[in-house]
Design a protein around this motif. Structure first.
Motif, mmCIF file in Angstrom:
data_model
loop_
_atom_site.group_PDB
_atom_site.id
_atom_site.type_symbol
_atom_site.label_atom_id
_atom_site.label_comp_id
_atom_site.label_asym_id
_atom_site.label_seq_id
_atom_site.Cartn_x
_atom_site.Cartn_y
_atom_site.Cartn_z
ATOM 1 N N UNK A 136 39.973 37.519 45.392
ATOM 2 C CA UNK A 136 38.760 37.664 44.879
ATOM 3 C C UNK A 136 38.425 37.485 43.335
ATOM 4 N N UNK A 137 38.008 36.612 42.809
ATOM 5 C CA UNK A 137 37.928 36.465 41.428
ATOM 6 C C UNK A 137 36.538 36.766 40.957
ATOM 7 N N UNK A 138 36.487 38.104 40.444
ATOM 8 C CA UNK A 138 35.145 38.646 39.890
ATOM 9 C C UNK A 138 34.184 38.617 40.867
ATOM 10 N N UNK A 139 34.514 38.711 42.129
ATOM 11 C CA UNK A 139 33.374 38.972 42.868
ATOM 12 C C UNK A 139 32.751 40.402 42.838
ATOM 13 N N UNK A 140 31.468 40.572 42.641
ATOM 14 C CA UNK A 140 30.956 41.863 42.250
ATOM 15 C C UNK A 140 30.015 42.672 42.894
ATOM 16 N N UNK A 141 29.407 42.061 43.859
ATOM 17 C CA UNK A 141 28.308 42.579 44.785
ATOM 18 C C UNK A 141 28.928 43.655 45.839
ATOM 19 N N UNK A 142 28.876 45.040 45.760
ATOM 20 C CA UNK A 142 29.366 45.648 46.765
ATOM 21 C C UNK A 142 29.354 45.100 48.449
#
Ligand code: SAM
Ligand code: SAM
Lengths: 191, 191
Positions: free
Chosen positions: A24-30
């Motif tokens: 996961x490259x900078x996926x950020x939503x919890x």
């Protein structure tokens, strides 16, 4: 640990696919991270990889519904390090990407050791990651929206791999090594 | 409307599948609803159905990224009314459900007119809905979690339908009726 729980964990370990993973490259939503790890667990991914957008983002509980206890998480400082580590494990690197050169995601052979790169919610996969990958793939869309939700795209990729691997008999014998199995049995017995 | 936009909307209309839909039974998290409608648009679903848990829940903007403008939404007072309406359109009713009697989701023929029932995040599909359905299906899981995220499960169902319908040539000729096409062209020209 009860005999039932021991059997349950052993049945899970039998199906683990140590040579299938996502990065996961900078996926950020919890809620996306949670859904991705939950799906990874469901198809037998043993370890997922991540490059974090900042120091704060972490996998929390909630809708991952405990899967984060069973799926190992390896963080990397940047995409170069991540791909290097994956290649050292003999994996092909497949990037999911909305480009004209991407091939249909069902054309790839996922019975090979495979790492699938998933991009950030807004900006997608970096140019750097695309250059490091062996191939980019697209999930066909015929509507008006430009892209799918990242956890949805992850699930479609992983379940295509699951389908191919099931057909190839790859869920029929345990491949996860003994040390990892012992660790998970130990930790699962002492939650 | 620019010629490019007109062509874009017409290309979308060519692929719409008026006889494929989902029915959301009390799904209530906005990010799930958004992802479900977004995926529906991507495989060519023209109209989705919903039974709402309360008066307040609605599709909002955000991560549906505009797909709610292109996918029609029909609300029903209860599941009985919803299934009745779907049956009047000649649809088979497939319920997604984590039971022992459910068959693997890939065994269903989705080239038939099909409505797929998706259940609430916490409690799943109601007993009432299960009784009204023709068949329940399960997406196989081999990990420790009990279920998948509902928008993930929806995408796996819809893309299996997409795969079968593509193979059957069902995306090759327009099937959406003229009146609906005119409506969408008109609305799309005046956003
Ligand atoms: C919301 S998308 C990013 C959209 C971004 N504007 C772009 O052009 O890449 C987030 C991630 O989901 C995955 N994704 C979404 N839709 C996809 C599709 N149709 N095919 C392949 N990957 C997809 C990719 O990993 C992408 O980086
Ligand atoms: C989080 S699940 C609900 C779990 C609930 N505890 C149950 O037992 O049904 C929400 C919805 O996602 C769908 N779903 C999730 N995982 C599924 C699977 N493996 N097979 C079929 N449907 C699934 C179903 O529509 C379900 O009602």
């Amino acid at each position: 640990m009860s005999p039932e729980r021991l059997a349950r964990i052993n049945a899970m370990l039998d199906k683990r696919q140590p040579d299938l993973t996502i990065c996961m490259e900078e996926v950020h939503k919890p809620h996306n991270l949670a859904a991705m790890v939950r799906t990874a667990d469901a198809v037998g991914v043993h370890r997922v990889h991540a490059i974090w957008p900042d120091q704060k983002t972490k996998l929390s509980g909630g809708t991952a519904t405990g899967s984060q206890n069973w799926v190992d998480l390896k963080s990397h400082a940047n995409i170069v390090d991540a791909v290097k580590a994956l290649r050292e494990q003999g994996m092909q690197i497949i990037a999911t990407n909305l480009s004209d050169t991407a091939v249909d995601f069902r054309e790839i052979d996922y019975t090979k050791p495979t790492a699938i790169l998933m991009g950030q919610e807004k900006f997608g996969i970096t140019k750097e990651a695309l250059e490091l990958a062996d191939q980019d793939v697209i999930i066909p869309m015929v509507g008006m929206v430009q892209s799918l939700n990242v956890s949805v795209a992850t699930a479609l990729m992983l379940y295509e791999a699951q389908r191919q691997r099931q057909e190839a008999g790859m869920y029929d014998t345990r491949t996860l090594d003994d040390a990892e199995c012992q660790r998970l049995l130990f930790e699962g017995g002492h939650p």
